[in-house]
Design a protein around this motif. Sequence first.
Motif, PDB file in Angstrom:
ATOM      1  N   VAL A   1      -8.866 -48.026   1.842  1.00  0.00           N
ATOM      2  CA  VAL A   1      -9.096 -47.915   3.392  1.00  0.00           C
ATOM      3  C   VAL A   1     -10.367 -48.064   3.883  1.00  0.00           C
ATOM      4  N   THR A   2     -11.230 -47.546   2.819  1.00  0.00           N
ATOM      5  CA  THR A   2     -12.763 -47.499   3.247  1.00  0.00           C
ATOM      6  C   THR A   2     -13.356 -48.818   2.841  1.00  0.00           C
ATOM      7  N   GLY A   3     -12.614 -49.763   2.193  1.00  0.00           N
ATOM      8  CA  GLY A   3     -13.293 -50.809   1.756  1.00  0.00           C
ATOM      9  C   GLY A   3     -13.558 -51.100   0.174  1.00  0.00           C
ATOM     10  N   ALA A   4     -13.598 -49.924  -0.505  1.00  0.00           N
ATOM     11  CA  ALA A   4     -13.772 -49.895  -1.966  1.00  0.00           C
ATOM     12  C   ALA A   4     -12.499 -50.311  -2.585  1.00  0.00           C
ATOM     13  N   ASN A   5     -12.907 -51.095  -3.749  1.00  0.00           N
ATOM     14  CA  ASN A   5     -11.775 -51.634  -4.610  1.00  0.00           C
ATOM     15  C   ASN A   5     -11.750 -51.541  -5.959  1.00  0.00           C
ATOM     16  N   PRO A   6     -11.704 -50.219  -6.455  1.00  0.00           N
ATOM     17  CA  PRO A   6     -11.929 -50.213  -7.907  1.00  0.00           C
ATOM     18  C   PRO A   6     -10.632 -50.581  -8.726  1.00  0.00           C
ATOM     19  N   SER A   7     -10.798 -50.669  -9.874  1.00  0.00           N
ATOM     20  CA  SER A   7      -9.577 -50.959 -10.598  1.00  0.00           C
ATOM     21  C   SER A   7      -8.703 -49.976 -10.703  1.00  0.00           C
ATOM     22  N   PHE A   8      -7.418 -50.293 -10.695  1.00  0.00           N
ATOM     23  CA  PHE A   8      -6.667 -49.079 -10.748  1.00  0.00           C
ATOM     24  C   PHE A   8      -6.871 -48.247 -12.191  1.00  0.00           C
ATOM     25  N   ALA A   9      -6.976 -49.069 -13.355  1.00  0.00           N
ATOM     26  CA  ALA A   9      -7.462 -48.499 -14.639  1.00  0.00           C
ATOM     27  C   ALA A   9      -8.591 -47.639 -14.633  1.00  0.00           C
ATOM     28  N   SER A  10      -9.640 -47.881 -13.774  1.00  0.00           N
ATOM     29  CA  SER A  10     -10.846 -47.216 -14.012  1.00  0.00           C
ATOM     30  C   SER A  10     -10.861 -45.943 -12.973  1.00  0.00           C
ATOM     31  N   LEU A  11      -9.909 -45.995 -11.839  1.00  0.00           N
ATOM     32  CA  LEU A  11      -9.908 -45.011 -10.987  1.00  0.00           C
ATOM     33  C   LEU A  11      -8.924 -44.000 -11.760  1.00  0.00           C
ATOM     34  N   ALA A  12      -7.721 -44.382 -12.382  1.00  0.00           N
ATOM     35  CA  ALA A  12      -6.938 -43.450 -13.138  1.00  0.00           C
ATOM     36  C   ALA A  12      -7.573 -42.890 -14.334  1.00  0.00           C
ATOM     37  N   ARG A  13      -8.511 -43.440 -14.750  1.00  0.00           N
ATOM     38  CA  ARG A  13      -9.200 -42.705 -16.070  1.00  0.00           C
ATOM     39  C   ARG A  13     -10.152 -41.802 -15.309  1.00  0.00           C
ATOM     40  N   GLY A  14     -10.940 -41.932 -14.426  1.00  0.00           N
ATOM     41  CA  GLY A  14     -11.763 -41.147 -13.838  1.00  0.00           C
ATOM     42  C   GLY A  14     -11.115 -39.919 -13.199  1.00  0.00           C
ATOM     43  N   SER A  15     -10.208 -40.044 -12.566  1.00  0.00           N
ATOM     44  CA  SER A  15      -9.170 -39.056 -11.941  1.00  0.00           C
ATOM     45  C   SER A  15      -8.531 -38.343 -12.998  1.00  0.00           C
ATOM     46  N   LEU A  16      -7.979 -38.686 -14.079  1.00  0.00           N
ATOM     47  CA  LEU A  16      -7.549 -37.981 -15.180  1.00  0.00           C
ATOM     48  C   LEU A  16      -8.606 -37.104 -15.792  1.00  0.00           C
ATOM     49  N   GLU A  17      -9.578 -37.729 -15.988  1.00  0.00           N
ATOM     50  CA  GLU A  17     -10.879 -36.720 -16.703  1.00  0.00           C
ATOM     51  C   GLU A  17     -11.371 -35.782 -15.755  1.00  0.00           C
ATOM     52  N   VAL A  18     -11.376 -35.904 -14.277  1.00  0.00           N
ATOM     53  CA  VAL A  18     -11.713 -34.702 -13.499  1.00  0.00           C
ATOM     54  C   VAL A  18     -10.291 -33.747 -13.589  1.00  0.00           C
ATOM     55  N   PHE A  19      -9.171 -34.192 -13.516  1.00  0.00           N
ATOM     56  CA  PHE A  19      -8.010 -33.417 -13.471  1.00  0.00           C
ATOM     57  C   PHE A  19      -8.056 -32.607 -14.678  1.00  0.00           C
ATOM     58  N   LEU A  20      -8.222 -33.210 -15.802  1.00  0.00           N
ATOM     59  CA  LEU A  20      -7.907 -32.373 -17.363  1.00  0.00           C
ATOM     60  C   LEU A  20      -9.265 -31.359 -17.448  1.00  0.00           C
ATOM     61  N   ALA A  21     -10.332 -31.814 -16.937  1.00  0.00           N
ATOM     62  CA  ALA A  21     -11.388 -31.065 -17.188  1.00  0.00           C
ATOM     63  C   ALA A  21     -11.213 -29.651 -16.721  1.00  0.00           C
ATOM     64  N   GLY A  22     -10.575 -29.252 -15.719  1.00  0.00           N
ATOM     65  CA  GLY A  22     -10.249 -28.081 -15.108  1.00  0.00           C
ATOM     66  C   GLY A  22      -8.758 -27.533 -15.825  1.00  0.00           C
ATOM     67  N   HIS A  23      -8.189 -28.081 -16.836  1.00  0.00           N
ATOM     68  CA  HIS A  23      -7.042 -27.616 -17.118  1.00  0.00           C
ATOM     69  C   HIS A  23      -6.980 -27.350 -18.575  1.00  0.00           C
ATOM     70  N   VAL A  24      -7.664 -28.202 -19.403  1.00  0.00           N
ATOM     71  CA  VAL A  24      -7.374 -28.440 -20.938  1.00  0.00           C
ATOM     72  C   VAL A  24      -8.913 -28.289 -21.539  1.00  0.00           C
ATOM     73  N   PRO A  25      -8.937 -27.578 -22.574  1.00  0.00           N
ATOM     74  CA  PRO A  25     -10.011 -27.652 -23.453  1.00  0.00           C
ATOM     75  C   PRO A  25     -10.393 -29.261 -23.959  1.00  0.00           C
ATOM     76  N   GLU A  26     -11.448 -29.506 -23.931  1.00  0.00           N
ATOM     77  CA  GLU A  26     -11.907 -30.931 -24.375  1.00  0.00           C
ATOM     78  C   GLU A  26     -11.243 -31.134 -25.726  1.00  0.00           C
ATOM     79  N   GLU A  27     -11.387 -30.243 -26.815  1.00  0.00           N
ATOM     80  CA  GLU A  27     -10.916 -30.445 -28.147  1.00  0.00           C
ATOM     81  C   GLU A  27      -9.306 -31.056 -28.122  1.00  0.00           C
ATOM     82  N   ALA A  28      -8.631 -30.429 -27.260  1.00  0.00           N
ATOM     83  CA  ALA A  28      -7.078 -30.854 -26.963  1.00  0.00           C
ATOM     84  C   ALA A  28      -7.004 -32.319 -26.523  1.00  0.00           C
ATOM     85  N   LEU A  29      -7.901 -32.946 -26.097  1.00  0.00           N
ATOM     86  CA  LEU A  29      -7.798 -34.576 -25.774  1.00  0.00           C
ATOM     87  C   LEU A  29      -8.058 -35.219 -26.828  1.00  0.00           C
TER      88      LEU A  29
END
Length: 81
Positions: free
Chosen positions: A53-81
């Motif tokens: 809506v704001t005019g940005a158009n990231p690829s779905f894959a890059s947005l998913a990757r970044g979003s998942l990294e942020v989500f998991l950072a608050g939930h899972v120890p890094e060694e589990a990934l």
Amino acid sequence: MSISQPALIIFDVNETLSDMSPLQQRFEEIGLDAREAAAWFATLLRDGFALTVTGANPSFASLARGSLEVFLAGHVPEEAL
């Protein structure tokens, strides 16, 4: 009475055409509840819609990757990934 034709038709096929169960299984493998996959995916869609809506158009894959990294950072120890 005349009927006008729509200029655009949008179909929401998220989670209809994609099987989320492998992702849910992976979430469980790293110690999360399978339902967390749906919560992450909802966040991903929200962010994607907002960026579009704001005019940005990231690829779905890059947005998913970044979003998942942020989500998991608050939930899972890094060694589990």
